[in-house]
Design an enzyme around this catalytic site. Structure first.
Site, PDB file in Angstrom:
ATOM      1  N   GLU A 163       1.335  10.546 -20.319  1.00  0.00           N
ATOM      2  CA  GLU A 163       1.787  10.870 -18.959  1.00  0.00           C
ATOM      3  C   GLU A 163       3.302  11.065 -18.961  1.00  0.00           C
ATOM      4  OE1 GLU A 163       0.571   8.297 -15.795  1.00  0.00           O
ATOM      5  OE2 GLU A 163      -1.571   8.589 -16.172  1.00  0.00           O
ATOM      6  N   HIS A 166       5.216   9.801 -15.699  1.00  0.00           N
ATOM      7  CA  HIS A 166       5.216   8.428 -15.174  1.00  0.00           C
ATOM      8  C   HIS A 166       6.330   7.624 -15.839  1.00  0.00           C
ATOM      9  CE1 HIS A 166       3.014   4.612 -13.824  1.00  0.00           C
ATOM     10  NE2 HIS A 166       3.828   4.147 -14.764  1.00  0.00           N
TER      11      HIS A 166
HETATM   12 ZN   LIG Z   1       2.069   7.014 -12.371  1.00  0.00          ZN
END
Ligand SMILES: [Zn+2]
Length: 199
Positions: A163, A166
């Site tokens: 990710e 994030h």
């Molecule tokens: Zn997140």
């Protein structure tokens, strides 16, 4: 060693959850652009993370990179609603790959936020990888005390797919340490330090 749920270095993951109903103190609205205009919960972060994020976004702008927030703080009940929706749509196994169960989300700490470019393109989607915004974050987030929490190639350790959007505030000192060792938060703690109750 124990970790407090409110510590900047707290480990919250699939194994270790926050205390039941935990809500951080001192949630504020960071003064940065977001991909939406409403003044709602997901615009909030813990004060120290918010201040660091303002510096980060300003630093990116100096390099010609325009970042925006997508999703910051999330309450346990909001996470419950989201997770249950994902399970209904994709099933438990798939949902667990990309979503945290209630009480297990870093977003509930107020120290994590999903970021994108100012146009909101590929917000929290895998096509964000390789964009100039993602590359800037990978290179510079550490300078402001943030880490890319779910890096590529560490899926079996973090339990999450890559990710690049994030980012998680851990403080400048720990962020630098992790950048140097290449460790995830799990590896840093040997997977052994859960958050404890209290605030
Ligand atoms: Zn997140």
């Amino acid at each position: 060693m124990t970790a407090n749920a409110s510590a900047a270095a707290a480990l919250v993951n699939k194994q270790f959850r926050l205390p039941e109903g935990y809500a951080p103190k001192e949630l504020v609205y960071p003064d940065i652009p977001f991909t939406f205009s409403e003044k709602i919960d997901k615009r909030k972060l813990r004060k120290e993370a918010a201040e660091a994020l303002e510096q980060l976004v300003a630093g990116a702008a100096k390099d010609g990179i325009k970042l925006a927030g997508v999703s910051g703080y999330r309450s346990e009940s909001r996470q419950k609603t989201l997770y249950e929706g994902y399970v209904k749509k994709d099933g438990v196994a798939a949902a667990d790959k990309y979503s945290a169960r209630p009480g297990h989300s870093e977003h509930q700490t107020g120290l994590a936020i999903d970021m994108s470019g100012i146009d909101g393109k590929c917000a929290a989607e895998s096509c964000f990888a390789g964009t100039p915004e993602a590359e800037w974050l990978a290179e510079h987030a550490t300078d402001y005390g943030f880490i890319i929490r779910y890096p590529e190639g560490k899926e079996d350790i973090t339990g999450y797919k890559y990710e690049p959007w994030h980012i998680r505030y851990v403080g400048v000192e720990l962020a630098a340490k992790l950048a140097e060792s290449g460790d995830t938060l799990e590896e840093h703690y040997g997977g052994a330090v859960p958050v404890s109750g209290g605030n």
